[in-house]
Design a protein around this motif. Structure first.
Motif, mmCIF file in Angstrom:
data_model
loop_
_atom_site.group_PDB
_atom_site.id
_atom_site.type_symbol
_atom_site.label_atom_id
_atom_site.label_comp_id
_atom_site.label_asym_id
_atom_site.label_seq_id
_atom_site.Cartn_x
_atom_site.Cartn_y
_atom_site.Cartn_z
ATOM 1 N N VAL A 89 -6.778 -8.616 -10.848
ATOM 2 C CA VAL A 89 -5.807 -7.671 -9.683
ATOM 3 C C VAL A 89 -6.351 -7.735 -8.600
ATOM 4 O O VAL A 89 -5.385 -7.802 -7.514
ATOM 5 N N ASP A 90 -7.546 -8.026 -8.212
ATOM 6 C CA ASP A 90 -8.146 -8.414 -6.866
ATOM 7 C C ASP A 90 -7.381 -9.468 -6.086
ATOM 8 O O ASP A 90 -7.488 -9.485 -4.817
ATOM 9 N N SER A 91 -7.350 -10.438 -6.953
ATOM 10 C CA SER A 91 -6.677 -11.484 -6.266
ATOM 11 C C SER A 91 -5.169 -11.498 -6.249
ATOM 12 O O SER A 91 -4.547 -12.645 -5.650
ATOM 13 N N ALA A 92 -4.560 -10.569 -6.803
ATOM 14 C CA ALA A 92 -2.992 -10.521 -6.996
ATOM 15 C C ALA A 92 -2.470 -10.245 -5.419
ATOM 16 O O ALA A 92 -3.107 -9.643 -4.857
ATOM 17 N N ASP A 93 -1.069 -10.918 -5.132
ATOM 18 C CA ASP A 93 -0.420 -10.242 -4.004
ATOM 19 C C ASP A 93 -0.385 -8.850 -3.843
ATOM 20 O O ASP A 93 0.156 -7.968 -4.846
ATOM 21 N N SER A 94 -0.569 -8.213 -2.815
ATOM 22 C CA SER A 94 -0.580 -6.928 -2.504
ATOM 23 C C SER A 94 0.932 -6.395 -2.739
ATOM 24 O O SER A 94 0.804 -5.133 -3.499
ATOM 25 N N GLY A 95 1.723 -6.893 -2.326
ATOM 26 C CA GLY A 95 3.377 -6.428 -2.691
ATOM 27 C C GLY A 95 3.372 -6.338 -4.188
ATOM 28 O O GLY A 95 4.090 -5.436 -4.762
ATOM 29 N N TRP A 96 3.193 -7.206 -4.945
ATOM 30 C CA TRP A 96 3.230 -7.417 -6.420
ATOM 31 C C TRP A 96 2.678 -6.133 -6.929
ATOM 32 O O TRP A 96 3.100 -5.613 -7.996
ATOM 33 N N LEU A 97 1.438 -6.175 -6.354
ATOM 34 C CA LEU A 97 0.612 -5.055 -7.271
ATOM 35 C C LEU A 97 0.879 -3.444 -6.748
ATOM 36 O O LEU A 97 0.985 -2.715 -7.539
ATOM 37 N N GLU A 98 1.637 -3.464 -5.632
ATOM 38 C CA GLU A 98 2.136 -2.054 -5.382
ATOM 39 C C GLU A 98 3.406 -1.891 -6.279
ATOM 40 O O GLU A 98 3.556 -0.650 -6.635
ATOM 41 N N GLY A 99 4.175 -2.824 -6.638
ATOM 42 C CA GLY A 99 5.369 -2.716 -7.216
ATOM 43 C C GLY A 99 4.921 -2.240 -8.764
ATOM 44 O O GLY A 99 5.447 -1.235 -9.172
ATOM 45 N N ILE A 100 3.972 -2.904 -9.322
ATOM 46 C CA ILE A 100 3.516 -2.725 -10.595
ATOM 47 C C ILE A 100 2.907 -1.273 -10.814
ATOM 48 O O ILE A 100 3.404 -0.543 -11.637
ATOM 49 N N THR A 101 2.092 -0.719 -9.666
ATOM 50 C CA THR A 101 1.704 0.446 -9.815
ATOM 51 C C THR A 101 2.773 1.583 -9.514
ATOM 52 O O THR A 101 2.968 2.471 -10.220
ATOM 53 N N ALA A 102 3.556 1.266 -8.963
ATOM 54 C CA ALA A 102 4.896 2.206 -8.567
ATOM 55 C C ALA A 102 5.802 2.328 -10.017
ATOM 56 O O ALA A 102 6.073 3.371 -10.404
ATOM 57 N N ILE A 103 5.823 1.096 -10.735
ATOM 58 C CA ILE A 103 6.673 1.196 -11.962
ATOM 59 C C ILE A 103 5.779 2.034 -12.970
ATOM 60 O O ILE A 103 6.342 3.093 -13.791
ATOM 61 N N GLN A 104 4.614 1.814 -12.916
ATOM 62 C CA GLN A 104 3.431 2.683 -13.886
ATOM 63 C C GLN A 104 3.707 4.071 -13.681
ATOM 64 O O GLN A 104 3.911 4.882 -14.500
#
Length: 190
Positions: free
Chosen positions: A102-117
């Protein structure tokens, strides 16, 4: 003799009238008795039919209640089945968000997955399904499913030390038990 004959004729007529009257009274009494019996029988049948109709009506009311209860129960089971599928998706998203990559993931992608969750969690919450925390609680087989046990002196025996999969409740009823790891007494060493 004509007077005597007239008197005898009148007496015979009166006697025959009395006999006819008494026959009529007997016939009337018999008819009255028969009609009373028929009336009593009709009243008994009426009461019987009335009780039968009341029983049938009560059976219908009970049948309707039972069907409504079964429909409600079926609806709740279907809803819980669907919610548990969403809960599995939430669990998978949690695992993905807590993974090492997760640390190396794109921040936009991470925010999107967090929003979906978060949207999945809020959807379940709006339907009355809540996650419950269990780490540190005493093991309760109605709320927890023990998958692992670890001998440890740091925790009391039968204490939940790790939550492997969260549990869900609705209206104080466990919908999905939490899968947990519990503490057990360490073996005695000599």
């Amino acid at each position: 003799m004509s007077e005597i004959e007239d008197k005898n004729a009148q007496d015979e007529t009166a006697d025959s009238d009395q006999v006819a009257d008494s026959d009529a009274v007997v016939d009337s009494t018999e008819e009255s008795g028969e009609s009373n019996d028929e009336l009593a029988e009709a009243l008994r049948e009426k009461d019987q039919f009335k009780r039968l109709a009341q029983r049938a009506q009560a059976d219908l009311v009970n049948y309707r209640r039972r069907i409504e209860g079964e429909q409600e129960s079926s609806r709740l089971r279907n809803q819980q089945r669907i919610v548990l599928k969403f809960a599995d998706v939430i669990d998978q998203l949690d695992v993905a968000l807590n993974s090492d990559g997760v640390d190396s993931a794109d921040s936009g992608w991470l925010e999107g997955i967090t929003a979906i969750q978060k949207n999945f969690v809020s959807a379940l919450t709006s339907e009355g399904f809540e996650r419950f925390e269990c780490v540190g609680e005493q093991f309760d087989p109605r709320k927890h499913e023990a998958l692992l046990s670890s001998p440890t002196a740091e925790h009391e025996p039968n204490t939940v030390i790790t939550e492997l999969r969260p549990g869900y409740m609705r209206n104080d009823e466990v919908v999905r038990p939490a899968q947990v790891q519990i503490a057990v007494e360490p073996p005695e060493t000599d």
